[in-house]
Design a protein around this motif. Sequence first.
Motif, PDB file in Angstrom:
ATOM      1  N   VAL A  33       0.868  -1.178   0.000  1.00 19.98           N
ATOM      2  CA  VAL A  33       0.000   0.000   0.000  1.00 19.98           C
ATOM      3  C   VAL A  33       0.903   1.225   0.000  1.00 19.98           C
ATOM      4  N   THR A  34       0.751   2.084  -1.005  1.00 16.03           N
ATOM      5  CA  THR A  34       1.638   3.236  -1.087  1.00 16.03           C
ATOM      6  C   THR A  34       0.910   4.418  -1.725  1.00 16.03           C
ATOM      7  N   PHE A  35       1.612   5.507  -1.939  1.00 17.82           N
ATOM      8  CA  PHE A  35       1.018   6.774  -2.368  1.00 17.82           C
ATOM      9  C   PHE A  35       1.211   6.953  -3.879  1.00 17.82           C
ATOM     10  N   PRO A  36       0.411   7.809  -4.516  1.00 15.02           N
ATOM     11  CA  PRO A  36       0.406   7.896  -5.988  1.00 15.02           C
ATOM     12  C   PRO A  36       1.752   8.243  -6.617  1.00 15.02           C
ATOM     13  N   GLU A  37       2.579   9.033  -5.937  1.00 17.12           N
ATOM     14  CA  GLU A  37       3.852   9.456  -6.522  1.00 17.12           C
ATOM     15  C   GLU A  37       4.940   8.398  -6.400  1.00 17.12           C
ATOM     16  N   GLY A  93       3.367   7.886   4.059  1.00 17.17           N
ATOM     17  CA  GLY A  93       3.135   8.661   5.269  1.00 17.17           C
ATOM     18  C   GLY A  93       2.021   8.047   6.098  1.00 17.17           C
ATOM     19  N   GLY A  94       1.490   8.841   7.014  1.00 13.23           N
ATOM     20  CA  GLY A  94       0.460   8.343   7.914  1.00 13.23           C
ATOM     21  C   GLY A  94      -0.777   7.837   7.186  1.00 13.23           C
ATOM     22  N   SER A  95      -1.115   8.471   6.056  1.00 15.41           N
ATOM     23  CA  SER A  95      -2.317   8.060   5.337  1.00 15.41           C
ATOM     24  C   SER A  95      -2.162   6.663   4.742  1.00 15.41           C
ATOM     25  N   ALA A  96      -0.977   6.354   4.219  1.00 22.96           N
ATOM     26  CA  ALA A  96      -0.740   5.018   3.657  1.00 22.96           C
ATOM     27  C   ALA A  96      -0.780   3.965   4.762  1.00 22.96           C
ATOM     28  N   ILE A  97      -0.171   4.280   5.904  1.00 22.50           N
ATOM     29  CA  ILE A  97      -0.137   3.305   6.999  1.00 22.50           C
ATOM     30  C   ILE A  97      -1.533   3.136   7.597  1.00 22.50           C
ATOM     31  N   SER A 130      -7.325 -11.444   9.754  1.00 27.99           N
ATOM     32  CA  SER A 130      -6.477 -10.254   9.641  1.00 27.99           C
ATOM     33  C   SER A 130      -5.165 -10.622   8.966  1.00 27.99           C
ATOM     34  N   LYS A 131      -4.447  -9.613   8.531  1.00 24.93           N
ATOM     35  CA  LYS A 131      -3.134  -9.788   7.914  1.00 24.93           C
ATOM     36  C   LYS A 131      -2.062  -9.170   8.807  1.00 24.93           C
ATOM     37  N   GLN A 132      -0.832  -9.638   8.647  1.00 26.16           N
ATOM     38  CA  GLN A 132       0.281  -8.963   9.316  1.00 26.16           C
ATOM     39  C   GLN A 132       0.569  -7.649   8.599  1.00 26.16           C
ATOM     40  N   LEU A 133       1.016  -6.670   9.374  1.00 24.24           N
ATOM     41  CA  LEU A 133       1.327  -5.358   8.817  1.00 24.24           C
ATOM     42  C   LEU A 133       2.803  -5.034   9.018  1.00 24.24           C
ATOM     43  N   ILE A 134       3.445  -4.597   7.949  1.00 25.72           N
ATOM     44  CA  ILE A 134       4.814  -4.074   8.007  1.00 25.72           C
ATOM     45  C   ILE A 134       4.737  -2.628   7.554  1.00 25.72           C
ATOM     46  N   ALA A 135       5.278  -1.719   8.347  1.00 22.99           N
ATOM     47  CA  ALA A 135       5.149  -0.292   8.054  1.00 22.99           C
ATOM     48  C   ALA A 135       6.516   0.334   7.821  1.00 22.99           C
ATOM     49  N   ALA A 136       6.641   1.018   6.686  1.00 21.57           N
ATOM     50  CA  ALA A 136       7.883   1.730   6.359  1.00 21.57           C
ATOM     51  C   ALA A 136       7.534   3.177   6.034  1.00 21.57           C
ATOM     52  N   THR A 147       2.510   2.384  16.449  1.00 19.12           N
ATOM     53  CA  THR A 147       1.289   2.476  17.251  1.00 19.12           C
ATOM     54  C   THR A 147       0.193   1.655  16.579  1.00 19.12           C
ATOM     55  N   PRO A 148      -0.883   1.331  17.316  1.00 18.25           N
ATOM     56  CA  PRO A 148      -1.975   0.553  16.713  1.00 18.25           C
ATOM     57  C   PRO A 148      -3.080   1.405  16.095  1.00 18.25           C
ATOM     58  N   TRP A 149      -3.004   2.736  16.215  1.00 20.13           N
ATOM     59  CA  TRP A 149      -4.149   3.583  15.866  1.00 20.13           C
ATOM     60  C   TRP A 149      -4.159   3.985  14.398  1.00 20.13           C
ATOM     61  N   ALA A 150      -5.372   4.042  13.866  1.00 18.36           N
ATOM     62  CA  ALA A 150      -5.596   4.606  12.534  1.00 18.36           C
ATOM     63  C   ALA A 150      -6.844   5.459  12.598  1.00 18.36           C
ATOM     64  N   THR A 151      -6.820   6.576  11.889  1.00 17.17           N
ATOM     65  CA  THR A 151      -7.990   7.444  11.803  1.00 17.17           C
ATOM     66  C   THR A 151      -8.608   7.295  10.426  1.00 17.17           C
ATOM     67  N   ILE A 152      -9.903   6.997  10.401  1.00 14.70           N
ATOM     68  CA  ILE A 152     -10.661   6.883   9.158  1.00 14.70           C
ATOM     69  C   ILE A 152     -11.687   8.012   9.133  1.00 14.70           C
ATOM     70  N   TRP A 153     -11.687   8.761   8.047  1.00 13.90           N
ATOM     71  CA  TRP A 153     -12.519   9.957   7.961  1.00 13.90           C
ATOM     72  C   TRP A 153     -13.779   9.694   7.151  1.00 13.90           C
TER      73      TRP A 153
END
Length: 363
Positions: A33-37, A93-97, A130-136, A147-153
């Motif tokens: 999961v990544t950003f458009p650029e 960034g935070g949005s991708a994670i 659920s799936k395992q998550l790796i964050a870079a 952290t475990p938190w995510a904000t969904i708008w």
Amino acid sequence: MTARFHNPVDTRFGWGSLQELAAITEHQNVAVVTFPEARDLGLVDRLQALLGERLVYVIEDVQPNPDVAQLRATYERFWQEAGDCHAVIAVGGGSAIDTAKALIVGTESGRFDELLALLASGKPFVPVRSKQLIAAPTTAGTGSEVTPWATIWDAANHKKYSLHLDCTWPKVAIIDPQLMLTVPASVTVSTGLDALSHALESIWNINANPLSDTFAISAIEDILECLPLLRRDLSSQELRSRMALAALKAGMAFSNTKTALAHSISYEMTLHYGLPHGIACSFTLPLVLGLAWGHDATRDKTLQRVFGPDLDKAQARLRAFLHSLDVKTEFADYGVTAEEAQVMIDFALQGARGKNFIGSRAA
């Protein structure tokens, strides 16, 4: 009183540490999961080279502040097309994670609205899969990688949802400052101020303890010194590394305390005034510092280790720091009247994050 500190994330830090992805994901099929650029920056090709045939799915249209309007289709497509992958790698960034955290929580039906209903209930739940998550992270600021938190708008309905489950703790965090070299000045500042807010918010917090304070104080001192220098020298490997480490320390601090009043205010500023998260949660820091001061002797002592014993000077220093980064520090600067600001603060104090604030007990 016993101080507890818990963080289950296997954390890897260092220039070039993204290379470790190959070993971490051995014998696993993964989605990215990544950003458009990311593709134009060569990042998708680099991930493909590292992972080879194990990379079975790529989501590269993540938008800032992940919103239900876009997440719904992405989520349902992911579970239909990549439901058998072992892990999800969030690079961004935070949005991708945050997007990745939402994607890894599987519902029985595979439908996103089922997840939203569980979040809206406010009750704890254990996902059926659920799936395992790796964050870079590619920015120095989010802290979401530890952290475990995510904000969904839900901008259309002026709502936000907070996602936090045992499975949304990343299994591994890779903090590679090399990934941050191409981040432009505005995003470098905004995300850096998010990290500053994380660190300060973890101090004026009812959940603070000497262990979280150690991370927070070090992060604050580094950010106050480093961020203005980095803004002027974006290609500096040393400054990128220092800022990445400071943001990581801030993330470690609030991973145990959660955030507090400044973040609670920020949600309203983002929802109703469109302010980017890093600015929305940092422009009130001098104000909130004043509201925090004098409520708890131990918290005062911790803040004074950074700012000294004089509140006026402390606020002036913080305000001058933000102004030096072209961040305005008054509600009026963002089109909010004094009356509206007071209503917003009162409302924020009643929110889950507002109740973490040491001043909320006297509010």
